[in-house]
Motif scaffolding. Structure first.
Motif, PDB file in Angstrom:
ATOM      1  N   ILE A  95       0.871  -1.175   0.000  1.00 30.98           N
ATOM      2  CA  ILE A  95       0.000   0.000   0.000  1.00 30.98           C
ATOM      3  C   ILE A  95       0.907   1.223   0.000  1.00 30.98           C
ATOM      4  CG2 ILE A  95      -1.737   1.309   1.276  1.00 30.98           C
ATOM      5  CD1 ILE A  95      -2.631  -1.399   2.516  1.00 30.98           C
ATOM      6  N   THR A  96       0.803   2.038  -1.059  1.00 27.72           N
ATOM      7  CA  THR A  96       1.669   3.209  -1.166  1.00 27.72           C
ATOM      8  C   THR A  96       0.928   4.520  -0.933  1.00 27.72           C
ATOM      9  OG1 THR A  96       1.341   3.290  -3.571  1.00 27.72           O
ATOM     10  CG2 THR A  96       3.253   2.049  -2.757  1.00 27.72           C
ATOM     11  N   ASP A  97      -0.404   4.503  -1.133  1.00 24.79           N
ATOM     12  CA  ASP A  97      -1.168   5.735  -0.950  1.00 24.79           C
ATOM     13  C   ASP A  97      -2.609   5.396  -0.598  1.00 24.79           C
ATOM     14  OD1 ASP A  97      -1.477   8.627  -1.042  1.00 24.79           O
ATOM     15  OD2 ASP A  97      -2.649   8.311  -2.862  1.00 24.79           O
ATOM     16  N   ILE A  98      -3.181   6.209   0.258  1.00 23.22           N
ATOM     17  CA  ILE A  98      -4.598   6.097   0.609  1.00 23.22           C
ATOM     18  C   ILE A  98      -5.197   7.488   0.490  1.00 23.22           C
ATOM     19  CG2 ILE A  98      -6.291   5.510   2.384  1.00 23.22           C
ATOM     20  CD1 ILE A  98      -4.126   3.650   3.626  1.00 23.22           C
ATOM     21  N   ALA A  99      -6.110   7.638  -0.460  1.00 25.71           N
ATOM     22  CA  ALA A  99      -6.777   8.930  -0.663  1.00 25.71           C
ATOM     23  C   ALA A  99      -8.218   8.820  -0.175  1.00 25.71           C
ATOM     24  CB  ALA A  99      -6.755   9.305  -2.136  1.00 25.71           C
ATOM     25  N   THR A 100      -8.694   9.871   0.450  1.00 21.59           N
ATOM     26  CA  THR A 100     -10.071   9.900   0.927  1.00 21.59           C
ATOM     27  C   THR A 100     -10.959  10.447  -0.178  1.00 21.59           C
ATOM     28  OG1 THR A 100      -9.239  10.318   3.146  1.00 21.59           O
ATOM     29  CG2 THR A 100     -11.583  10.693   2.772  1.00 21.59           C
ATOM     30  N   VAL A 101     -11.884   9.617  -0.649  1.00 22.72           N
ATOM     31  CA  VAL A 101     -12.808  10.002  -1.707  1.00 22.72           C
ATOM     32  C   VAL A 101     -14.009  10.729  -1.109  1.00 22.72           C
ATOM     33  CG1 VAL A 101     -14.334   9.121  -3.530  1.00 22.72           C
ATOM     34  CG2 VAL A 101     -12.102   8.058  -3.139  1.00 22.72           C
ATOM     35  N   LYS A 102     -14.498  10.219   0.033  1.00 22.91           N
ATOM     36  CA  LYS A 102     -15.684  10.794   0.666  1.00 22.91           C
ATOM     37  C   LYS A 102     -15.518  10.714   2.180  1.00 22.91           C
ATOM     38  CE  LYS A 102     -19.864   9.668  -0.887  1.00 22.91           C
ATOM     39  NZ  LYS A 102     -21.093   8.883  -1.110  1.00 22.91           N
ATOM     40  N   MET A 103     -15.908  11.796   2.858  1.00 28.06           N
ATOM     41  CA  MET A 103     -15.936  11.817   4.328  1.00 28.06           C
ATOM     42  C   MET A 103     -16.896  12.903   4.777  1.00 28.06           C
ATOM     43  SD  MET A 103     -12.382  13.583   5.457  1.00 28.06           S
ATOM     44  CE  MET A 103     -11.782  15.048   4.651  1.00 28.06           C
ATOM     45  N   THR A 105     -18.192  16.232   6.243  1.00 30.11           N
ATOM     46  CA  THR A 105     -17.528  17.537   6.316  1.00 30.11           C
ATOM     47  C   THR A 105     -18.376  18.592   7.019  1.00 30.11           C
ATOM     48  OG1 THR A 105     -18.396  18.112   4.138  1.00 30.11           O
ATOM     49  CG2 THR A 105     -16.180  17.160   4.204  1.00 30.11           C
ATOM     50  N   HIS A 106     -19.408  18.159   7.717  1.00 24.30           N
ATOM     51  CA  HIS A 106     -20.275  19.132   8.376  1.00 24.30           C
ATOM     52  C   HIS A 106     -20.017  19.144   9.886  1.00 24.30           C
ATOM     53  CE1 HIS A 106     -22.442  15.538   9.467  1.00 24.30           C
ATOM     54  NE2 HIS A 106     -22.702  15.284   8.208  1.00 24.30           N
ATOM     55  N   GLY A 107     -20.205  20.304  10.472  1.00 29.44           N
ATOM     56  CA  GLY A 107     -20.094  20.449  11.921  1.00 29.44           C
ATOM     57  C   GLY A 107     -18.749  20.011  12.473  1.00 29.44           C
ATOM     58  N   ARG A 108     -18.808  19.333  13.599  1.00 31.66           N
ATOM     59  CA  ARG A 108     -17.602  18.874  14.288  1.00 31.66           C
ATOM     60  C   ARG A 108     -16.852  17.817  13.483  1.00 31.66           C
ATOM     61  NH1 ARG A 108     -16.237  15.084  18.423  1.00 31.66           N
ATOM     62  NH2 ARG A 108     -14.442  15.849  19.599  1.00 31.66           N
ATOM     63  N   SER A 109     -17.564  17.089  12.608  1.00 25.63           N
ATOM     64  CA  SER A 109     -16.924  16.057  11.794  1.00 25.63           C
ATOM     65  C   SER A 109     -15.755  16.613  10.986  1.00 25.63           C
ATOM     66  CB  SER A 109     -17.926  15.425  10.831  1.00 25.63           C
ATOM     67  OG  SER A 109     -18.900  14.710  11.525  1.00 25.63           O
ATOM     68  N   GLN A 110     -15.888  17.841  10.531  1.00 22.36           N
ATOM     69  CA  GLN A 110     -14.833  18.442   9.719  1.00 22.36           C
ATOM     70  C   GLN A 110     -13.520  18.509  10.494  1.00 22.36           C
ATOM     71  OE1 GLN A 110     -15.785  22.327   8.211  1.00 22.36           O
ATOM     72  NE2 GLN A 110     -14.132  22.286   6.725  1.00 22.36           N
ATOM     73  N   SER A 111     -13.565  18.994  11.733  1.00 21.98           N
ATOM     74  CA  SER A 111     -12.329  19.122  12.507  1.00 21.98           C
ATOM     75  C   SER A 111     -11.823  17.759  12.981  1.00 21.98           C
ATOM     76  CB  SER A 111     -12.523  20.066  13.694  1.00 21.98           C
ATOM     77  OG  SER A 111     -13.501  19.569  14.584  1.00 21.98           O
ATOM     78  N   VAL A 112     -12.741  16.859  13.347  1.00 20.00           N
ATOM     79  CA  VAL A 112     -12.330  15.515  13.777  1.00 20.00           C
ATOM     80  C   VAL A 112     -11.642  14.796  12.624  1.00 20.00           C
ATOM     81  CG1 VAL A 112     -13.169  13.230  14.480  1.00 20.00           C
ATOM     82  CG2 VAL A 112     -14.052  15.288  15.596  1.00 20.00           C
ATOM     83  N   ASN A 113     -12.256  14.832  11.441  1.00 17.44           N
ATOM     84  CA  ASN A 113     -11.689  14.142  10.287  1.00 17.44           C
ATOM     85  C   ASN A 113     -10.382  14.764   9.813  1.00 17.44           C
ATOM     86  OD1 ASN A 113     -13.734  12.255  10.275  1.00 17.44           O
ATOM     87  ND2 ASN A 113     -14.991  13.408   8.846  1.00 17.44           N
ATOM     88  N   ALA A 114     -10.264  16.083   9.929  1.00 18.94           N
ATOM     89  CA  ALA A 114      -9.027  16.751   9.528  1.00 18.94           C
ATOM     90  C   ALA A 114      -7.846  16.248  10.346  1.00 18.94           C
ATOM     91  CB  ALA A 114      -9.168  18.263   9.679  1.00 18.94           C
ATOM     92  N   GLU A 119      -3.872  10.732  10.283  1.00 17.13           N
ATOM     93  CA  GLU A 119      -3.245   9.822  11.254  1.00 17.13           C
ATOM     94  C   GLU A 119      -3.580   8.366  10.931  1.00 17.13           C
ATOM     95  OE1 GLU A 119      -0.873   8.572  14.271  1.00 17.13           O
ATOM     96  OE2 GLU A 119      -1.063  10.645  13.595  1.00 17.13           O
ATOM     97  N   LEU A 120      -4.838   8.085  10.620  1.00 16.18           N
ATOM     98  CA  LEU A 120      -5.245   6.732  10.251  1.00 16.18           C
ATOM     99  C   LEU A 120      -4.549   6.286   8.964  1.00 16.18           C
ATOM    100  CD1 LEU A 120      -9.039   7.102  11.063  1.00 16.18           C
ATOM    101  CD2 LEU A 120      -7.425   5.594  12.277  1.00 16.18           C
ATOM    102  N   THR A 121      -4.412   7.205   8.019  1.00 18.42           N
ATOM    103  CA  THR A 121      -3.725   6.902   6.758  1.00 18.42           C
ATOM    104  C   THR A 121      -2.276   6.512   7.024  1.00 18.42           C
ATOM    105  OG1 THR A 121      -5.177   8.375   5.519  1.00 18.42           O
ATOM    106  CG2 THR A 121      -3.045   7.864   4.518  1.00 18.42           C
ATOM    107  N   ASP A 122      -1.577   7.296   7.832  1.00 19.88           N
ATOM    108  CA  ASP A 122      -0.181   6.991   8.173  1.00 19.88           C
ATOM    109  C   ASP A 122      -0.064   5.633   8.862  1.00 19.88           C
ATOM    110  OD1 ASP A 122       0.606   9.421   7.108  1.00 19.88           O
ATOM    111  OD2 ASP A 122       0.831  10.416   9.055  1.00 19.88           O
TER     112      ASP A 122
END
Length: 161
Positions: A95-103, A105-114, A119-122
C-alpha cells in the motif's frame, strides 16, 4: 419525536450493516484460508470485534506479496455522521497511498476528520493492514476508515481471480 426515532432506526440499520461488512471483510477471508493453515479458525474471528489495537504481528489482511498492484476504490462505509470512502493504491505489492474520496464535512466532523484521517492513513500505510490503532476521540471515523480500507484491501487480494 418521529425524526429522532427515524434517526435511531437508521443508526441501528447502519450498525447492522457494519457488523455484516465486518464479517465479510474480516472473518470470511480467514475462513477461505483455513484449509492452508489447518487451525486458523481459533483466532481468525477476533478481527471482527477488534478495537483496532492489534500489534500487526498476526496481520493477515495484507501480507507482503499478496496484494495485487492497482488502484482500488472501496465501498462507502457509513458511520453516525456520514460515510467514508477510500481509494487505495498498491505498487510492488505494498500500500503506497490512501486517498479519501468521501468523508463527512459538516459540523464537528470536519475538525475531527481533519485530524483523524491523516493519522489513520499513516498508521495503515505503516502497518500495511487495516489492523491499526484507532484515533482517540474519533471512534466512528476510525471504524468507518478501517472498514473502508479493508474493503479496498480485499479487492486487491481478490484481483484477477
Amino acid at each position: 419525536m418521529k425524526a429522532t426515532i427515524t434517526k435511531a432506526a437508521i443508526a441501528a440499520i447502519a450498525g447492522l450493516a457494519i457488523v455484516a461488512d465486518a464479517f465479510l471483510l474480516f472473518v470470511k477471508p480467514h475462513l477461505a484460508q483455513s484449509p492452508q493453515s489447518g487451525t486458523s479458525g481459533s483466532g481468525s474471528s477476533g478481527g471482527a470485534n477488534d478495537s483496532g489495537t492489534s500489534s500487526g504481528d498476526s496481520s493477515s489482511s495484507a501480507s507482503s506479496g499478496e496484494l495485487k498492484d492497482g488502484t482500488y476504490t472501496s465501498v462507502a462505509s457509513p458511520n453516525a455522521y456520514g460515510e467514508i470512502q477510500l481509494q487505495v493504491t498498491v505498487k510492488g505489492g505494498k500500500i503506497t497511498d490512501i486517498a479519501t474520496v468521501k468523508m463527512p464535512t459538516h459540523g464537528r466532523s470536519q475538525s475531527v476528520n481533519a485530524q483523524a484521517i491523516p493519522e489513520l492513513t499513516d498508521r495503515a500505510i505503516s502497518a500495511q493492514s487495516a489492523e491499526i490503532q484507532f484515533v482517540s476521540g474519533a471512534t466512528e471515523t476510525s471504524t468507518a476508515f478501517v472498514n473502508s480500507l479493508q474493503d479496498a484491501i480485499n479487492q486487491s487480494l481478490n484481483a484477477g481471480e
